[in-house]
Motif scaffolding. Structure first.
Motif, short mmCIF file in Angstrom:
data_model
loop_
_atom_site.label_atom_id
_atom_site.label_comp_id
_atom_site.label_asym_id
_atom_site.label_seq_id
_atom_site.Cartn_x
_atom_site.Cartn_y
_atom_site.Cartn_z
N THR A 215 1.09 -1.10 0.00
CA THR A 215 -0.09 0.00 -0.03
C THR A 215 0.87 1.27 0.04
O THR A 215 0.73 2.32 -0.61
CB THR A 215 -1.11 0.13 1.21
N ILE A 216 1.90 1.24 0.95
CA ILE A 216 2.98 2.55 0.92
C ILE A 216 3.57 2.61 -0.25
O ILE A 216 3.67 3.90 -0.88
CB ILE A 216 3.73 2.30 1.94
N TYR A 217 4.08 1.45 -1.04
CA TYR A 217 4.68 1.64 -2.09
C TYR A 217 3.87 2.22 -3.21
O TYR A 217 4.13 3.08 -4.05
CB TYR A 217 5.22 0.02 -2.61
N VAL A 285 13.85 0.50 -10.31
CA VAL A 285 13.03 1.44 -10.57
C VAL A 285 13.56 2.75 -9.63
O VAL A 285 13.43 3.82 -10.17
CB VAL A 285 11.44 1.16 -9.96
N VAL A 286 13.91 2.42 -8.39
CA VAL A 286 14.36 3.69 -7.81
C VAL A 286 15.66 4.37 -8.29
O VAL A 286 15.63 5.50 -8.21
CB VAL A 286 14.81 3.04 -6.34
N LEU A 376 12.57 13.44 -4.78
CA LEU A 376 13.64 12.90 -4.42
C LEU A 376 13.78 12.35 -2.99
O LEU A 376 14.31 11.16 -2.90
CB LEU A 376 15.04 13.69 -4.76
N ALA A 377 13.35 13.09 -2.02
CA ALA A 377 13.44 12.57 -0.43
C ALA A 377 12.62 11.47 -0.36
O ALA A 377 12.63 10.47 0.34
CB ALA A 377 13.06 13.66 0.45
N ALA A 383 11.82 2.98 -1.80
CA ALA A 383 12.62 1.92 -1.79
C ALA A 383 12.35 0.84 -0.54
O ALA A 383 12.29 -0.45 -0.87
CB ALA A 383 14.09 2.33 -1.54
N TRP A 384 12.23 1.42 0.56
CA TRP A 384 11.91 0.49 1.76
C TRP A 384 10.63 -0.40 1.59
O TRP A 384 10.70 -1.50 1.80
CB TRP A 384 11.91 1.33 3.00
N SER A 385 9.63 0.62 1.29
CA SER A 385 8.15 -0.25 1.03
C SER A 385 8.04 -1.16 0.03
O SER A 385 7.94 -2.39 -0.13
CB SER A 385 7.06 0.78 0.99
N GLY A 386 8.90 -0.90 -1.19
CA GLY A 386 9.01 -1.94 -2.32
C GLY A 386 9.95 -2.94 -2.23
O GLY A 386 9.53 -4.09 -2.39
#
Length: 401
Positions: A215-217, A285-286, A376-377, A383-386
């Motif tokens: 969900t966050i991603y 992606v990131v 950018l931030a 990245a963490w959620s993905g």
């Protein structure tokens, strides 16, 4: 399932899914190229004009949990067909002069798209044993539809002698085409082979970390897409490029996004077949976002096409990966519809802040550096959620509340 269909039947179904997908972004993205004319005609501020691009995203979130319930009542096929009818109606409302009706038409169109957003991936999950390729085609078509709206809204309107309202309304014809293709192929009958039930236990999915991360991603990914898509032509115009060039570069970004949108789900499905997660795709992606956004921030008029293409590939691949993760992390079409409803509800409601916040930051600072810096931030939590959502796990079916 796919095995029950002939090869030709499966191909026709893919075509129908693609045509429906083509309709799921023009009503939103088509506004960006005409924002200048729209503001000049209506006198709206940057923030209120940005609301026209974020309002559909709010609708994506608000109506997403309703979609599985509607599908249970009338069937997946009929619910998708009804969404196309509502999309035509919402697009037609934009022809009327009052600004309030412009917003009302945007709400109707956004609600219609929300239904298809949730139910088409669930339909793919039900009909195809290996959803990677169909999801790739579906996701690529989302980007192609956005590219068509970004690149053709102004030229088509000019060629037909239409103002900005008429140029936006032209996209209703595409929805009529989608309905004409969908009905003969998918049908309208209620199909009980796994049609989503009422989502009594949908929100219980959020007890699982993977569901929360998905969900966050999806929300953070959508902020990137809708935030920059809304303002990219204006940003580039402020840097000295012609308005037409800004719209063309937005189209380039969405065409590049179609490539990423096709490749990411296809590779994700292949990795799933080998019982591997999709973390390598999240990292790619990131990285694409990082280079593309940094280039637009530091050298917006030097190598602009490169930055736009990198951002486009990242946003297309990232969003398609988010939708595909919902399908791959779900054991059944029911779970896919429920998780899709929850993830899109919360994710899109969060993402709707993107165009408004970026526009407000521009109004406060007189430039776009802070807006790009914010995007950018946000790559850190993206990245963490993905990374978490890309683990090779399957969510259990939620219990009924």
């Amino acid at each position: 399932m796919e095995s029950a269909r002939t090869r030709g039947g499966a191909l026709l179904l893919m075509v129908a899914v693609v045509v429906v997908a083509l309709n799921q972004r023009p009503a939103v993205v088509g506004v960006a190229p005409v924002l200048g004319a729209l503001r000049a005609d209506t006198g709206l501020s940057s923030a209120l004009a940005g609301l026209l691009t974020s309002l559909p995203v709010l609708c994506f979130g608000a109506f997403a949990p309703v979609a599985p319930r509607v599908a249970r009542r009338v069937g997946l096929e009929t619910a998708v067909a009804a969404s196309l009818v509502l999309l035509v109606a919402g697009t037609a409302l934009r022809l009327l002069s009052p600004v309030a009706v412009l917003y009302a038409g945007t709400v109707v169109a956004g609600g219609a798209i929300a239904v298809a957003n949730v139910l088409v991936p669930a339909y793919v999950k039900r009909e195809f044993a290996r959803p990677g390729l169909p999801m790739g085609l579906y996701s690529a078509a989302l980007n192609v539809g956005a590219a068509l709206a970004a690149g053709l809204t102004v030229p088509v309107g000019a060629a037909l002698g239409l103002d900005w309202r008429g140029a936006l309304a032209v996209w209703g014809a595409l929805a009529v085409l989608g309905l004409a293709v969908w009905l003969p192929v998918a049908g309208t009958g209620r199909d009980d082979r796994g049609a989503p039930a009422a989502p009594g236990g949908s929100w219980g999915l959020l007890r699982h970390a993977t569901a929360r991360q998905a969900t966050i991603y999806l929300g953070l990914q959508s902020i990137q897409f809708y935030g920059l898509s809304a303002w990219l032509p204006t940003l580039l115009a402020d840097e000295g490029l012609p308005v037409e060039a800004g719209g063309a570069l937005l189209a380039v970004a969405t065409v590049a996004g179609a490539v990423g949108a096709f490749v990411a789900p296809t590779l994700a499905g292949a990795l799933q077949q080998r019982h591997r997660g999709q973390r390598s795709l999240v990292a790619a992606v990131v990285a694409g976002y990082l280079v593309g956004l940094a280039g637009l921030l530091l050298a917006p008029t030097t190598g602009t096409v490169v930055w736009v293409v990198l951002f486009g590939v990242a946003q297309g691949g990232g969003f398609a990966l988010g939708l595909t993760l919902v399908v791959l992390r779900s054991a059944t079409p029911l779970t896919a519809a429920r998780l899709g409803g929850v993830a899109q509800c919360l994710g899109y409601l969060f993402a709707a802040l993107g165009p408004v916040v970026l526009g407000a930051l521009h109004d406060l600072t007189g430039g776009w550096s802070w807006s790009l810096g914010l995007l950018l931030a946000l790559l850190v939590p993206l990245a963490w959620s993905g990374w978490g959502a890309a683990r090779d796990v399957v969510l259990p079916e939620p219990s009924r509340a």
